[in-house]
Design a protein around this motif. Structure first.
Motif, PDB file in Angstrom:
ATOM      1  N   ARG A   1       8.106  33.405  -6.771  1.00 16.60           N
ATOM      2  CA  ARG A   1       8.892  34.388  -6.009  1.00 16.60           C
ATOM      3  C   ARG A   1      10.196  34.766  -6.707  1.00 16.60           C
ATOM      4  NH1 ARG A   1       7.539  31.097  -1.054  1.00 16.60           N
ATOM      5  NH2 ARG A   1       5.515  31.906  -0.476  1.00 16.60           N
ATOM      6  N   ARG A   2      10.389  34.244  -7.894  1.00 16.86           N
ATOM      7  CA  ARG A   2      11.604  34.551  -8.643  1.00 16.86           C
ATOM      8  C   ARG A   2      11.406  35.851  -9.411  1.00 16.86           C
ATOM      9  NH1 ARG A   2      13.234  28.591 -11.079  1.00 16.86           N
ATOM     10  NH2 ARG A   2      13.290  27.564  -9.056  1.00 16.86           N
ATOM     11  N   GLY A   3      12.309  36.784  -9.187  1.00 18.68           N
ATOM     12  CA  GLY A   3      12.227  38.053  -9.893  1.00 18.68           C
ATOM     13  C   GLY A   3      13.115  38.058 -11.118  1.00 18.68           C
ATOM     14  N   ASN A   4      13.197  39.213 -11.741  1.00 18.62           N
ATOM     15  CA  ASN A   4      14.037  39.372 -12.927  1.00 18.62           C
ATOM     16  C   ASN A   4      15.512  39.151 -12.619  1.00 18.62           C
ATOM     17  OD1 ASN A   4      11.836  39.922 -14.519  1.00 18.62           O
ATOM     18  ND2 ASN A   4      11.965  42.133 -14.171  1.00 18.62           N
TER      19      ASN A   4
ATOM     20  N   GLY B   1       4.583  20.917  -6.432  1.00 18.49           N
ATOM     21  CA  GLY B   1       3.650  22.011  -6.127  1.00 18.49           C
ATOM     22  C   GLY B   1       4.343  23.141  -5.378  1.00 18.49           C
ATOM     23  N   HIS B   2       5.197  22.802  -4.424  1.00 19.14           N
ATOM     24  CA  HIS B   2       5.950  23.832  -3.699  1.00 19.14           C
ATOM     25  C   HIS B   2       6.877  24.597  -4.633  1.00 19.14           C
ATOM     26  CE1 HIS B   2       4.348  23.007   0.173  1.00 19.14           C
ATOM     27  NE2 HIS B   2       4.943  21.830   0.332  1.00 19.14           N
ATOM     28  N   PHE B   3       7.441  23.928  -5.636  1.00 21.25           N
ATOM     29  CA  PHE B   3       8.270  24.610  -6.632  1.00 21.25           C
ATOM     30  C   PHE B   3       7.471  25.749  -7.275  1.00 21.25           C
ATOM     31  CE2 PHE B   3       9.290  25.283 -11.080  1.00 21.25           C
ATOM     32  CZ  PHE B   3      10.641  25.570 -11.040  1.00 21.25           C
ATOM     33  N   PHE B   4       6.188  25.502  -7.530  1.00 23.99           N
ATOM     34  CA  PHE B   4       5.329  26.509  -8.149  1.00 23.99           C
ATOM     35  C   PHE B   4       4.770  27.521  -7.151  1.00 23.99           C
ATOM     36  CE2 PHE B   4       5.179  23.209 -11.450  1.00 23.99           C
ATOM     37  CZ  PHE B   4       5.510  23.985 -12.548  1.00 23.99           C
TER      38      PHE B   4
ATOM     39  N   TYR C   1      10.981  20.466  -0.391  1.00 27.46           N
ATOM     40  CA  TYR C   1      11.402  21.353  -1.477  1.00 27.46           C
ATOM     41  C   TYR C   1      12.340  22.391  -0.889  1.00 27.46           C
ATOM     42  CZ  TYR C   1      11.411  25.196  -4.750  1.00 27.46           C
ATOM     43  OH  TYR C   1      11.816  26.195  -5.589  1.00 27.46           O
ATOM     44  N   GLN C   2      13.487  22.555  -1.502  1.00 27.70           N
ATOM     45  CA  GLN C   2      14.498  23.504  -1.026  1.00 27.70           C
ATOM     46  C   GLN C   2      14.843  24.421  -2.187  1.00 27.70           C
ATOM     47  OE1 GLN C   2      18.440  21.807  -0.335  1.00 27.70           O
ATOM     48  NE2 GLN C   2      18.415  22.792   1.665  1.00 27.70           N
ATOM     49  N   GLY C   3      14.472  25.684  -2.080  1.00 27.22           N
ATOM     50  CA  GLY C   3      14.797  26.617  -3.147  1.00 27.22           C
ATOM     51  C   GLY C   3      13.905  27.838  -3.138  1.00 27.22           C
TER      52      GLY C   3
END
Length: 116
Positions: free
Chosen positions: A57-60, A100-103, A50-52
């Motif tokens: 961890r994504r903020g506004n 799962g890593h995406f989440f 998974y690359q991203g």
């Protein structure tokens, strides 16, 4: 090494994605899934990656970025499996593991859940 055509392998990946519950899959956004024959040099046993930026961890300010990528590596998966059925199951485990890593789920928890 198991010899499965690229088309059949892609069908296994498609089936793995379809096995993810729709409500969960609907949350996967700005992410593409790519099948490659081999992992990067020096990582011969890597099955997927998974690359991203994980969702947790994504903020506004997360916008305007290139899509995350889930990479599935065909040759290492075929090397570790003896039968098409075993390959299909290992592809499913690998695809779900990388989703799962995406989440934001780490390897230890994915192992506990049986996706390792």
């Amino acid at each position: 090494m198991l010899d499965i055509s690229a088309e059949q392998f892609e069908a296994y990946v498609d089936a793995a994605v379809e096995s993810v519950p729709p409500g969960l899959l609907d949350l996967v956004e700005n992410c593409i899934l790519v099948i490659e024959d081999d992992p990067p040099a020096g990582e011969p046993y890597l099955l997927g990656y998974y690359q991203g930026v994980p969702l947790d961890r994504r903020g506004n300010d997360y916008s305007g970025v290139l899509p995350d990528r889930i990479l599935i590596f065909r040759n290492p998966l075929m090397r570790i499996c003896r039968t098409p059925e075993e390959l299909r199951e290992q592809v499913r485990i690998t695809v779900v593991h990388e989703i799962g890593h995406f989440f934001g789920i780490d390897d230890a928890r994915l192992h506990e859940l049986g996706y390792a």
